[in-house]
Write an enzyme that holds these catalytic residues in place. Sequence first.
Site, short mmCIF file in Angstrom:
data_model
loop_
_atom_site.label_atom_id
_atom_site.label_comp_id
_atom_site.label_asym_id
_atom_site.label_seq_id
_atom_site.Cartn_x
_atom_site.Cartn_y
_atom_site.Cartn_z
N SER A 58 -50.21 -21.03 -22.56
CA SER A 58 -49.64 -20.36 -23.73
C SER A 58 -49.56 -21.26 -24.96
O SER A 58 -49.41 -20.76 -26.08
CB SER A 58 -48.25 -19.81 -23.38
N ASP A 171 -46.98 -25.57 -15.68
CA ASP A 171 -46.72 -26.08 -14.32
C ASP A 171 -45.36 -26.77 -14.24
O ASP A 171 -44.71 -26.74 -13.18
CB ASP A 171 -47.83 -27.06 -13.92
N HIS A 306 -42.34 -22.91 -27.55
CA HIS A 306 -43.69 -22.96 -28.08
C HIS A 306 -43.67 -23.45 -29.53
O HIS A 306 -42.62 -23.52 -30.16
CB HIS A 306 -44.34 -21.58 -27.98
#
Length: 352
Positions: A58, A171, A306
């Site tokens: 992302s 992850d 983000h």
Amino acid sequence: MGFPADLLTTLILVGLLTPSACYNFCNSSRSYMSLHVPTNIRQLRVGDISLVAGLGDSFTVANGARSTTLFRVHEEYRGDSFSAGGRGSYEYGSTTFPNILRVFSRHLYGYALGPGNVTSFNARFNMAEAGAAFRHMPVQARRLIYKMKNDPYIDFQNDWKIVNLFTGQHDQCMACANMTKYSPAIYKNTVRETLDILKENLPRTLVNLIEPFNLGLIEEMMRLDPFCYYASRFLECDCDIFTNKTQMQQLASGYGRALRDLVKTGRYDGNNTFAVVIQPFFRNFSLPRNGPGIPDALFFAHDCLHFSSSSHGVLGIALWNSMLSMPADKATNVHVDTNVMCPSTEYIPISN
């Protein structure tokens, strides 16, 4: 004599005036494109690059980069991606990696044009997917190869390509449930598989292997804004950043070492048409801060996880400058006020 603004815009749109011509910030007496297309990657100049692509999660998708509320952070703004987005242009203030490269390579192709998922027209060769883990990188590599082979607008065999590979963030959000499954050793093996696929199937390719971003740093943002904690904990990140901060930091560091160890094996050395170069600007990344020393919320999207559209521009410069630097000179942190470098060597440095 300058062009009127409306005429300048028209010339750019129809391709009669290139970004290089209207915003040449480097030495105009130097040539940044080879007279003939090179056959050796160690004689590759920035102007020789025809295609750019991105693999990742992302953070390469640019989730939430232009979102206006917390509830829109899942929207994919691929055109703003620092590594694979080309919305806007350099001369109009968008400093993503592809937009900087377009200043030197007028025919660059493959960068994402705007919002949309991986199957949208806007995606082009930004093959990243939100929620992708490192185990998905081999599949993304194969999809990229298939898409390039079937694109009628490119010369698959002869066009020089840059693939920016950035994986390992998502992850960190899942590893607390199974550290073995997300270990640096497995990460290394999977990235090696991905690079092997690209090496065997994607001719004339330079891979920028970007070290992962440490999500544990976001813990400080969580403490300042409860909405950030809610977004990360319940909408995006399976692992609680408060309780797993140290684990995330160790994992990010372990992933970075795994990439460096993989490249140091020499597995991708000695090939005239393929190379892998580590880009370490996230290795010692620290949160940008405002005047009072508080983390700058504007660097992030509304989820505080983000990157915002403006920070993608900062990171685009970081990736560009890293690619142009010799190994000993590559930055291991990101500075928001860094200027775009002009190529100081005749060819793109292909060494680690």
